[in-house]
Design a protein around this motif. Structure first.
Motif, PDB file in Angstrom:
ATOM      1  N   LEU A  72       0.851  -1.208   0.000  1.00 52.72           N
ATOM      2  CA  LEU A  72       0.000   0.000   0.000  1.00 52.72           C
ATOM      3  C   LEU A  72       0.881   1.250   0.000  1.00 52.72           C
ATOM      4  N   LEU A  73       1.913   1.221   0.850  1.00 51.82           N
ATOM      5  CA  LEU A  73       2.813   2.393   0.957  1.00 51.82           C
ATOM      6  C   LEU A  73       3.394   2.731  -0.411  1.00 51.82           C
ATOM      7  N   PHE A  74       3.968   1.692  -1.068  1.00 51.77           N
ATOM      8  CA  PHE A  74       4.615   1.961  -2.372  1.00 51.77           C
ATOM      9  C   PHE A  74       3.568   2.348  -3.418  1.00 51.77           C
ATOM     10  N   SER A  75       2.348   1.778  -3.270  1.00 47.72           N
ATOM     11  CA  SER A  75       1.359   2.160  -4.296  1.00 47.72           C
ATOM     12  C   SER A  75       0.931   3.610  -4.100  1.00 47.72           C
ATOM     13  N   ILE A  76       1.057   4.123  -2.867  1.00 41.55           N
ATOM     14  CA  ILE A  76       0.782   5.574  -2.703  1.00 41.55           C
ATOM     15  C   ILE A  76       1.741   6.355  -3.589  1.00 41.55           C
ATOM     16  N   ILE A  77       3.036   5.984  -3.505  1.00 41.78           N
ATOM     17  CA  ILE A  77       4.025   6.730  -4.320  1.00 41.78           C
ATOM     18  C   ILE A  77       3.639   6.621  -5.795  1.00 41.78           C
ATOM     19  N   ILE A  78       3.411   5.348  -6.223  1.00 44.42           N
ATOM     20  CA  ILE A  78       3.202   5.126  -7.674  1.00 44.42           C
ATOM     21  C   ILE A  78       1.993   5.919  -8.157  1.00 44.42           C
ATOM     22  N   LEU A  79       0.842   5.660  -7.490  1.00 44.79           N
ATOM     23  CA  LEU A  79      -0.378   6.268  -8.039  1.00 44.79           C
ATOM     24  C   LEU A  79      -0.371   7.780  -7.817  1.00 44.79           C
ATOM     25  N   GLY A  80       0.169   8.203  -6.653  1.00 43.75           N
ATOM     26  CA  GLY A  80       0.218   9.646  -6.423  1.00 43.75           C
ATOM     27  C   GLY A  80       1.005  10.323  -7.539  1.00 43.75           C
ATOM     28  N   LEU A  81       2.230   9.854  -7.742  1.00 36.66           N
ATOM     29  CA  LEU A  81       3.055  10.488  -8.792  1.00 36.66           C
ATOM     30  C   LEU A  81       2.389  10.309 -10.150  1.00 36.66           C
ATOM     31  N   ALA A  82       1.781   9.129 -10.377  1.00 35.64           N
ATOM     32  CA  ALA A  82       1.182   8.883 -11.701  1.00 35.64           C
ATOM     33  C   ALA A  82       0.122   9.946 -11.987  1.00 35.64           C
ATOM     34  N   VAL A  83      -0.727  10.205 -10.984  1.00 34.40           N
ATOM     35  CA  VAL A  83      -1.807  11.200 -11.224  1.00 34.40           C
ATOM     36  C   VAL A  83      -1.176  12.567 -11.511  1.00 34.40           C
ATOM     37  N   LEU A  84      -0.246  12.972 -10.631  1.00 30.50           N
ATOM     38  CA  LEU A  84       0.325  14.324 -10.803  1.00 30.50           C
ATOM     39  C   LEU A  84       1.074  14.417 -12.133  1.00 30.50           C
ATOM     40  N   ALA A  85       1.950  13.414 -12.394  1.00 33.94           N
ATOM     41  CA  ALA A  85       2.735  13.485 -13.635  1.00 33.94           C
ATOM     42  C   ALA A  85       1.806  13.356 -14.845  1.00 33.94           C
ATOM     43  N   GLY A  86       0.696  12.618 -14.651  1.00 36.96           N
ATOM     44  CA  GLY A  86      -0.265  12.470 -15.752  1.00 36.96           C
ATOM     45  C   GLY A  86      -0.805  13.829 -16.158  1.00 36.96           C
ATOM     46  N   PHE A  87      -1.294  14.576 -15.142  1.00 37.31           N
ATOM     47  CA  PHE A  87      -1.827  15.919 -15.479  1.00 37.31           C
ATOM     48  C   PHE A  87      -0.721  16.780 -16.083  1.00 37.31           C
ATOM     49  N   TYR A  88       0.470  16.648 -15.507  1.00 33.10           N
ATOM     50  CA  TYR A  88       1.597  17.476 -15.986  1.00 33.10           C
ATOM     51  C   TYR A  88       1.884  17.186 -17.447  1.00 33.10           C
ATOM     52  N   SER A  89       1.818  15.862 -17.833  1.00 34.43           N
ATOM     53  CA  SER A  89       2.335  15.520 -19.168  1.00 34.43           C
ATOM     54  C   SER A  89       1.339  15.904 -20.259  1.00 34.43           C
ATOM     55  N   LEU A  90       0.059  16.178 -19.902  1.00 32.39           N
ATOM     56  CA  LEU A  90      -0.870  16.529 -20.990  1.00 32.39           C
ATOM     57  C   LEU A  90      -0.379  17.763 -21.743  1.00 32.39           C
ATOM     58  N   PRO A  91      -0.147  18.918 -21.055  1.00 37.35           N
ATOM     59  CA  PRO A  91       0.363  20.083 -21.829  1.00 37.35           C
ATOM     60  C   PRO A  91       1.801  19.870 -22.286  1.00 37.35           C
ATOM     61  N   TYR A  92       2.588  19.168 -21.450  1.00 34.56           N
ATOM     62  CA  TYR A  92       4.033  19.070 -21.750  1.00 34.56           C
ATOM     63  C   TYR A  92       4.236  18.351 -23.075  1.00 34.56           C
ATOM     64  N   MET A  93       3.437  17.309 -23.327  1.00 32.13           N
ATOM     65  CA  MET A  93       3.698  16.498 -24.534  1.00 32.13           C
ATOM     66  C   MET A  93       2.894  17.014 -25.731  1.00 32.13           C
ATOM     67  N   LYS A  94       2.178  18.174 -25.566  1.00 30.81           N
ATOM     68  CA  LYS A  94       1.343  18.614 -26.697  1.00 30.81           C
ATOM     69  C   LYS A  94       2.248  18.862 -27.898  1.00 30.81           C
ATOM     70  N   GLY A  95       1.826  18.390 -29.070  1.00 29.35           N
ATOM     71  CA  GLY A  95       2.575  18.699 -30.293  1.00 29.35           C
ATOM     72  C   GLY A  95       3.607  17.644 -30.634  1.00 29.35           C
TER      73      GLY A  95
END
Lengths: 616, 125, 95, 234, 500
Positions: A72-95
């Motif tokens: 559970l502890l490690f999945s907090i890291i994975i999913l937490g970062l995944a959500v944040l980096a996911g939102f981040y990568s939408l504009p970052y990877m545009k184009g």
């Protein structure tokens, strides 16, 4: 169909659908991508109870997936970062082109990581491990330049690690005739001693490759810097923690039973410390922000490895704490560099200057993660580092403390270098029209920055999860209230807690901040050029913020040490192998008669030795 | 007319010549550079093998395994017919393989203008 | 040592001699003819070994067809083993 | 250098071959118990009424080998055709008219050779000889004509028809054995009395079919190779 | 009642003689009949396989004479599995080569007739090798296999097919010489040619005969199974043959060669030390083949060496020998047939226009031919053994088998070899997707039927990858049948009491 099936199903299905959604249109793909992550994370955290188990029966092997607090502890890291980096990568990877491919591999690596954390038996562990490896490989070589060199180096080392792990798994199977981790930890002592030590060492090498320990870290700097920044945030933040997760399991279940327990822990701890030290030194002299952060990530992992290797209760807490915190501020830093790269176009520290006024929020999160990385009190980095020192001293390896302490203070050097060269210093006309990064990129960064602060103040929240994980690993419960640190006492009997220092610094900083804020009105706006330099008035085009050879004197002092870069030996070995392979294929020299002579020689040799190799 | 007399001398001649043929054939195939000489060597090896196969089936004082009217009621000792059947197939297969090989030699000559095996080495390493 | 055994031994020696000649001879046509001699003697051996079927096959395929197929190939490629020994008149000149 | 190595290798091979074959006694009856040889001789004489036991082995006992054998020849001819195939034949055939002696001799000898070939494969089950031998003799007959007359044409169509029909008879005889509930290639015709022409059930028929097939095939092979356009001249 | 195994060989022979006539009637028939025949055979052999899995071996007698006297065909789950695999691959190769573009440039009636005839006969010969129960019949089928392979390798005019075919023929005729010598020794001592009979009487053989015959057999079958020092011809033959034939080599022909070695060691001779011999030779073959594959610059030659390397691994698995060893070996054979044929098929379309198929000419082809390069990458990931694909399960099976018999060194060697494999396969995938296109070579879109057969193979990889139990049942049954030699002998020899 319990929660495990659902989460993994969503992630896998989402990955494939995103690939095909890309054929329809960009927006649908982005929507599909971000919704998969958010839905999976939400469902996971809401409905996950630690005792759900999913069992598959594939190819005669029972694969069981389940969840415990450590997972559970490690999945907090994975999913937490995944959500944040996911939102981040939408504009970052545009184009960029063929983004369907990129997002599919992104989701596949998350799927792989969640699978690792959930797997209860070694084969499913290995399956998800390999899926994670090759999907991250496909992203590392995604933007193509120097793909061959970096990609091959990455996949070579990961395959080396994976295959040593596979060998260990197969050896376990041959002894215990079952793959499950529970049987392994129960039956480990029954195995012959030679098997025990080989299995433990093989598994450690396997996980050390992913956790970028010193001799096997060569792939990390290139892989982290070559992948797109939105993925590297998750790559170095969560992916390397899988190596740590593995190391934790190995050290808890196996190494403690080993007769050579002390020596294994000592060598790994020292290797971790050396990694921290050397990587920090390399990081200091990098001119490219990405490379610098990559080396710094290797260094931080060095601390975690030392923490895990020492294996006392406090060091394990320190290691887990650091891995979460490293996940946060490293992801944040990579996002910052990604934002700067997207807005200003380059990440070369010698070129970038004076972006503080143009990208204030990015600067704010960079500042916060710099403080956390360097382990300065008010933020959560300090808590982790403090507990690491606490555990090392009480465990008695004092030289190790000195090396770790040197590494973490030297850490501050490169953190300052990156802050100063990108944001501070005089503005250049070249970056005149740089604007703040788009909202979707800034929000995740600021969230992490605030979290760093929050956990700094109230570490108890994090420690609660770490505590449950420790209970799973067999350590006694140690967690006090949410504001306290731990109820542990170090060797000298006084409580291990940083509350006192933490709160004094917070109060001091807060008061200064409030005072400054009120005096803001009659402040005077000063341009960065308005500096009196011993009486001379700086001309308009001159730029006094020096960026080149930032730490030249320090470098000259350290340079004899730098000559022995390990990758030199790897390259020599690789060229040697290549020459040898090229020599062996000369055997087929194309002449049919020579092949016939080979046949007759083989017949003659076989006839001559037949009597003693074949017993009738 | 049967080979009754001293057997060990005949053993040496038949087995001896067969093995000699095989070795000479192999020598030609492995040393000579011309493709046709190699194929000649291989066909000599085939002849040696066939001689060996038939001489294995021979029986002292045996007649040919045919029940011709003259011999049908006397049922004399007969030579072993099975190796003869095998040799029959082996000879025809040997010829078929040699024919295909020679066709390949012609094709190689058309392309490379040489039958020297050392000069036909495009496919190496 | 009746007449049959002696003649077999002579033929055996003849056959091995023809084989060696076929291997050594540079001019491929003579080598092929030597091969057909080997097959001929082989056919006689099969007859002596009481295997008439095989003797007939060897005579038909070994002597006739294999030789003609070799000769056709030589006609389409080169007569001499390595070009350097081209025979002009009766002198062999290294080209 | 290569010669020396090969000589050493062949010496060792020679040693082992001689060692093995010197222990196999020449002309001595090695099989005492019930073995394949006596079984074949006895069954060929009593059950199949075929006097030439080699033919009965080749066609009936080990008929599958011969079926494979015929396919090998058929495929060799096909492979040879595909290897030597050239779309546009350029340059005239270099075949030349042989001298008059050869031409008249060929004219004279052609018919008897074909007759001999036919005799050999028709009496395959009685006297030594059979499909393969007869077929080859016929092929040599056609070879003689091809060599003698440069414009002697063997029509490719007829060859393919003969070849395919003969092969089909062989395979269909085998399949009818299967269809009649017996096993593949088993004899289903009356076997008549030994030593007369119509004895041995389907064995002579198969061998005659093989004779035609081998004859047509080898002629085709020789025809393709002979008409291989003379490359040197063009 | 289920059809009889002899149809698997008799019907294609019948069709082979028929095709030239049919060709005269309608040109297209020449292309269609082989497909129809192979399809029927596949149906027949699948039907037979299901039957044998329930009821055990089907021993088919030819010409009415029961086994020790006549020739017999044995259709057991083991040989049946191989026969079905070969026929299935044959069908896919036939679909792939139906109106294959290069054949169209040769659009003459002659060559196409010959190609389809030789292809069908190559598949039948391999099925024959697998089914026959008689060593001389095995020799004849190996010869048929050889002749068709020589013809097909030399099929293309514009490539060095003739040179590769001559090398194959030269070494192949050496192999048949040694095979004849070995059969001669066996017959002179045991008086029988039937495999089951030899297996029973093998202990009567004097050691000198047994060892020499075994060595001659091992060398002859070693050449067919492409063991290390004997496989000089293999890379040339694979790389110069037309693409469908290359896939057929990898999928079918090398399996028949390997079968002969396994039947020799598992059934014919019970000689100590043969299993260790297999392991050692397998490892050596794997080492040299993978080393050579690593330093290749031409794509098809690299795939050829990698195919030989995989065969080395199969030999090692058979060398391990117990139930798991044989199961792993069969699983490897199945995976290798599927994946390697896919790699050959898709690989040759990627470098279609280039004369000598350099890997550097592959750069950036990913965008131009998305599906074919995806299939190639799928094949590469599968052959290397990445988990969600088929290759992983067979690699795991081999390693568990080796671990069970305590061969740690072998596991280490196998894994270091697959490390090399990872590098040179992903190096090619890198070039396909992540390097810009720098050559002006045009690309050729695969024909619909070629795409169909490639997609079928890709689907199988994914299905077996995600759910391997699809075929593990058959594999366990096949490995069990191979191992109990006693039931093979009394199944075959017991027939003689019943029939006459």
């Amino acid at each position: 169909m319990n929660i495990i099936h659902i989460t993994l199903g969503i992630l896998l299905g989402g990955a494939i659908l995103t690939y095909f959604a890309n054929k329809i249109s960009g927006v649908v793909r982005d929507l599909m991508f971000i919704s998969t992550i958010v839905v999976a994370a939400a469902l996971f955290f809401i409905k996950m109870t630690p005792d759900t188990v999913a069992v598959f029966n594939l190819g005669g092997i029972t694969l069981s997936l389940g969840m415990n607090h450590l997972g559970l502890l490690f999945s907090i890291i994975i999913l937490g970062l995944a959500v944040l980096a996911g939102f981040y990568s939408l504009p970052y990877m545009k184009g960029k082109d063929n983004l369907g491919f990129f997002y599919m591999n992104y989701l596949l690596s998350i799927f792989g990581m969640m699978g690792i954390v959930m797997s209860k038996d070694l084969v499913s562990f290995f399956i998800f491990w390999e899926i994670m490896t090759w999907s991250s490989y496909l992203i590392v070589v995604y933007n193509g330049n120097k793909a061959n060199k970096i990609g091959i180096k990455y996949i070579l080392f990961s395959a080396l690690g994976a295959y040593s792990m596979l060998m260990a798994i197969v050896m376990v199977y041959s002894q215990l005739h079952s793959f499950s981790i529970a049987d392994l930890s129960a039956g480990f002592t029954t195995m012959p001693a030679s098997y025990q030590i080989t299995i433990a060492l093989l598994l450690i090498t396997g996980f050390a490759v992913k956790a970028a320990m010193m001799p096997l870290h060569v792939w990390a700097p290139d892989a982290y810097s070559n992948a797109p920044m939105s993925y590297t945030a998750m790559f170095s933040g969560a992916l390397s923690k899988m190596g740590v997760y593995g190391l934790v399991i190995v050290f808890v279940t196996m190494v403690s039973h080993l007769p050579q327990n002390f020596w294994v822990r000592e060598t790994i701890a020292w290797l971790g410390a050396i990694t921290a030290g050397m990587a920090t030194i390399y990081a200091i002299f990098q001119d490219d922000a990405k490379k610098l952060l990559a080396y710094s990530s290797v260094a931080q992992l060095g601390y975690i490895i030392t923490g895990v290797a020492i294996g006392t209760e406090i060091s394990m807490i320190a290691a887990l704490m650091l891995s979460i915190v490293h996940g946060m501020f490293k992801a944040n830093f990579f996002m910052v560099v990604g934002a700067v790269e997207r807005q200003a176009g380059t990440t070369d520290l010698t070129v970038l200057t004076g972006l503080i006024r143009k990208m204030p929020w990015t600067f704010f999160s960079a500042l916060m993660s710099a403080i956390a990385l360097a382990g300065i009190p008010p933020l959560v980095g300090y808590v982790g580092k403090w507990m690491l020192y606490e555990s090392l001293i009480s465990n008695g390896n004092y030289i190790l403390v000195i090396v770790i302490f040197f590494a973490s203070t030297a850490g501050f050097l490169y953190v300052f270098k990156i802050l100063y060269s990108i944001f501070l210093g005089q503005e250049e006309p070249e970056f005149e029209n740089v604007k703040e990064a788009p909202a979707l990129m800034v929000i995740p960064m600021v969230i992490i920055a605030l979290l760093l602060g929050f956990f700094g103040a109230f570490p108890g929240y994090l420690l609660k999860y770490i505590d449950n994980a420790l209970v799973v690993m067999g350590y006694p419960v140690s967690q006090g209230k949410w504001w306290e640190m731990t109820t542990l006492f170090n060797a000298w009997g006084n409580k291990v807690s940083t509350d006192l220092i933490m709160y004094t610094t917070i109060t001091v900083f807060v008061t200064i901040a409030i005072v400054l804020f009120y005096r803001w009105k009659n402040g005077r706006y000063v341009s960065t050029k308005d500096i009196s330099l011993s009486g001379e008035m700086p001309k308009e085009d001159e730029n006094y913020s020096f960026k080149l050879d930032f730490y030249k004197p320090f470098e000259r002092a350290i340079s004899p040490l730098l000559r022995y870069k390990i990758s030199k030996y790897y390259n020599e070995f690789a060229d040697g192998m290549e020459a040898f392979f090229d020599w062996t294929r000369r055997i087929y020299n194309g002449n049919a008669q020579t092949y016939a002579i080979y046949v007759i020689t083989f017949l003659v040799i076989l006839l001559l030795i037949a009597n003693n190799i074949f017993t009738v | 007319m049967s080979l009754g007399s001293n057997l060990d001398l005949l053993t040496v001649t038949f087995y001896g010549t067969a093995i000699a043929l095989i070795l000479i054939g192999l020598y030609a195939a492995l040393v000579k550079r011309s493709l046709i000489k190699i194929l000649i060597g291989l066909s000599i090896v085939d002849s040696g093998i066939n001689l060996l196969l038939v001489s294995i089936g021979y029986l002292k004082g045996g007649t040919a395994p045919i029940f011709s009217p003259a011999v049908i009621d006397k049922n004399p000792a007969m030579v072993d017919p099975v190796p003869q059947a095998l040799v029959l197939t082996a000879i025809v297969i040997g010829f078929a393989v040699t024919a295909v090989a020679l066709a390949l030699v012609i094709r190689l000559y058309r392309h490379h203008k040489t039958v020297n095996i050392d000069e036909i080495k495009n496919l190496k390493w | 040592m009746d007449i049959l055994t002696i003649s077999i031994i002579i033929m055996a020696i003849l056959q091995i001699g023809a084989a060696i000649y076929a291997v050594i001879q540079k001019d491929l046509l003579y080598a092929v003819i030597a091969t057909s001699v080997i097959s001929l003697i082989l056919s006689i051996f099969f007859y002596v070994l009481q295997a008439p079927d095989v003797a007939l096959t060897e005579a038909a395929i070994g002597v006739a067809l294999t030789t003609i197929v070799f000769v056709i190939t030589i006609r389409n490629t080169e007569r001499h083993e390595d070009k350097r020994h081209v025979k002009i008149g009766n002198k062999i000149i290294k080209k | 250098m290569k010669k020396v190595i090969v000589l050493i290798l062949l010496a060792v091979v020679a040693y082992y071959l001689v060692d093995v074959f010197s222990q196999i006694k020449f002309g001595e009856n090695r099989f005492q118990g019930e073995n394949v040889r006596d079984f074949y001789l006895d069954k060929s004489k009593n059950d199949l009424h075929v006097s030439n036991s080699v033919t009965s082995i080749v066609v009936n006992f080990r008929g599958f080998d011969t079926l494979g054998e015929v396919t090998v020849l058929f495929l060799a001819a096909t492979a040879l055709g595909s290897v030597l195939y050239r779309r546009k034949a350029h340059g005239e055939a270099v075949l030349f008219n042989a001298s008059t002696i050869v031409r008249s001799g060929a004219h004279l000898l052609f018919a008897p050779i074909l007759l001999l070939g036919a005799y050999v494969f028709i009496h395959g089950h009685l006297s030594p000889g059979g499909g393969f031998q007869g077929g080859t003799i016929i092929a040599t007959g056609f070879l003689l004509m091809l060599l003698a007359y440069h414009d002697y044409k063997v029509s490719h169509g007829v060859l393919t028809w003969v070849e395919s029909l003969a092969g089909l008879t062989f395979a269909s005889l085998g399949l009818t054995g299967l269809i009649l509930g017996k096993t593949f290639l088993e004899n289903f015709l009356p076997i008549g009395t030994i030593n007369d022409l119509f004895s041995g059930g389907i064995i002579p028929i198969i061998y005659i079919a093989v004779g035609f097939k081998v004859g047509a095939e080898l002629t085709g092979v020789l025809y393709t190779m002979l008409n291989e356009k003379e490359y040197k001249k063009s | 009642m289920v059809g009889s195994p002899v149809q698997l060989i008799a019907i294609p022979l019948f069709a082979a003689f028929l095709i030239p006539l049919l060709g005269k009637a309608w040109k297209e028939l020449v292309r269609i009949t082989p497909g129809v025949v192979i399809l029927y055979l596949l149906y027949l052999s699948v039907d037979l396989l299901n039957y044998t899995i329930e009821h055990g071996r089907v021993v088919e007698v030819i010409a009415g004479w029961t086994p020790p006297w006549g020739i017999d065909l044995v259709f057991s789950p083991f040989s049946g599995f191989l026969a079905t695999l070969m026929l299935f691959m044959g069908l896919l190769v036939w679909i792939y080569s139906y109106r294959y573009q290069t054949f169209e440039d040769y659009d003459d009636y002659e060559p196409t007739l010959k190609y389809y005839l030789l292809l069908m006969m190559m598949i039948t010969a391999s099925v024959g090798v697998v089914l026959t129960g008689d060593i001389f019949n095995l020799f004849v089928f190996i010869e048929i296999l050889g002749i068709t392979a020589y013809g097909l390798t030399a099929y293309y005019r514009h490539r060095d097919g003739a040179e590769a075919s001559f090398k194959y023929l030269f070494i192949g005729s050496l192999s048949s010489t040694f095979l004849l010598l070995a059969i001669m020794i066996i017959y002179s001592q045991l008086g029988t040619l039937n495999m089951a009979d030899i297996a029973v009487k093998a202990h009567e053989l004097k050691p000198v005969y047994k060892i020499t015959a075994l060595v001659l057999f091992l060398v002859a079958f070693g050449i067919e199974a492409e063991m290390f020092p004997l496989n000089g011809w293999a890379p040339d033959a694979y790389s110069q043959a037309p693409a469908p034939v290359g896939a057929a080599f990898a999928g079918i022909v090398v399996k028949a060669g390997l079968y002969t070695v396994i039947r020799l060691i598992y059934t014919l001779f019970e000689v100590g030390g043969t299993y260790e011999y297999l392991i050692v030779m397998g490892l050596i073959t794997m080492f040299f083949a993978e080393f050579a594959a690593f330093s290749q610059t031409k794509l098809k030659r690299m795939l050829a060496y990698s195919s030989i390397g995989q065969m080395g691994l199969v030999l090692v698995a058979f060398g391990i020998g117990k139930e798991e060893g044989v199961y792993a070996a069969l699983f490897l054979m199945f995976n290798h047939a599927i994946i390697k044929s896919l790699l050959f098929m898709s690989g040759s379309y990627l470098v279609y226009k280039s004369k000598n198929k350099y890997i550097s000419e592959l750069n950036g082809v990913g965008k131009m031919m998305p599906v074919t390069s995806f299939l190639f990458a799928l094949g590469a990931f599968a052959i290397v053994g990445f988990p969600p694909f088929a290759g992983f399960w067979s690699k795991l099976a081999v390693l568990t088998a080796a671990a069970d018999s305590g061969m740690l060194l072998i596991i280490a060697l196998i894994l270091s070899i697959s490390l090399i494999e990872v590098i040179y396969y992903l190096r090619v995938v890198n070039r396909i997707y992540f390097v810009k296109r720098d050559t002006d070579l045009g690309i050729t879109k695969p024909t619909p039927q070629a795409m169909f057969s490639m997609l079928v193979l890709g689907a199988i990889i994914l299905i077996v990858g995600f759910y391997p139990d699809v075929i593990t049942g058959v594999l366990h049954k096949a490995s069990a049948t191979l191992l109990d030699k006693g039931s093979y002998i009394n199944d075959v020899l017991s027939l003689s009491q019943t029939i006459n």
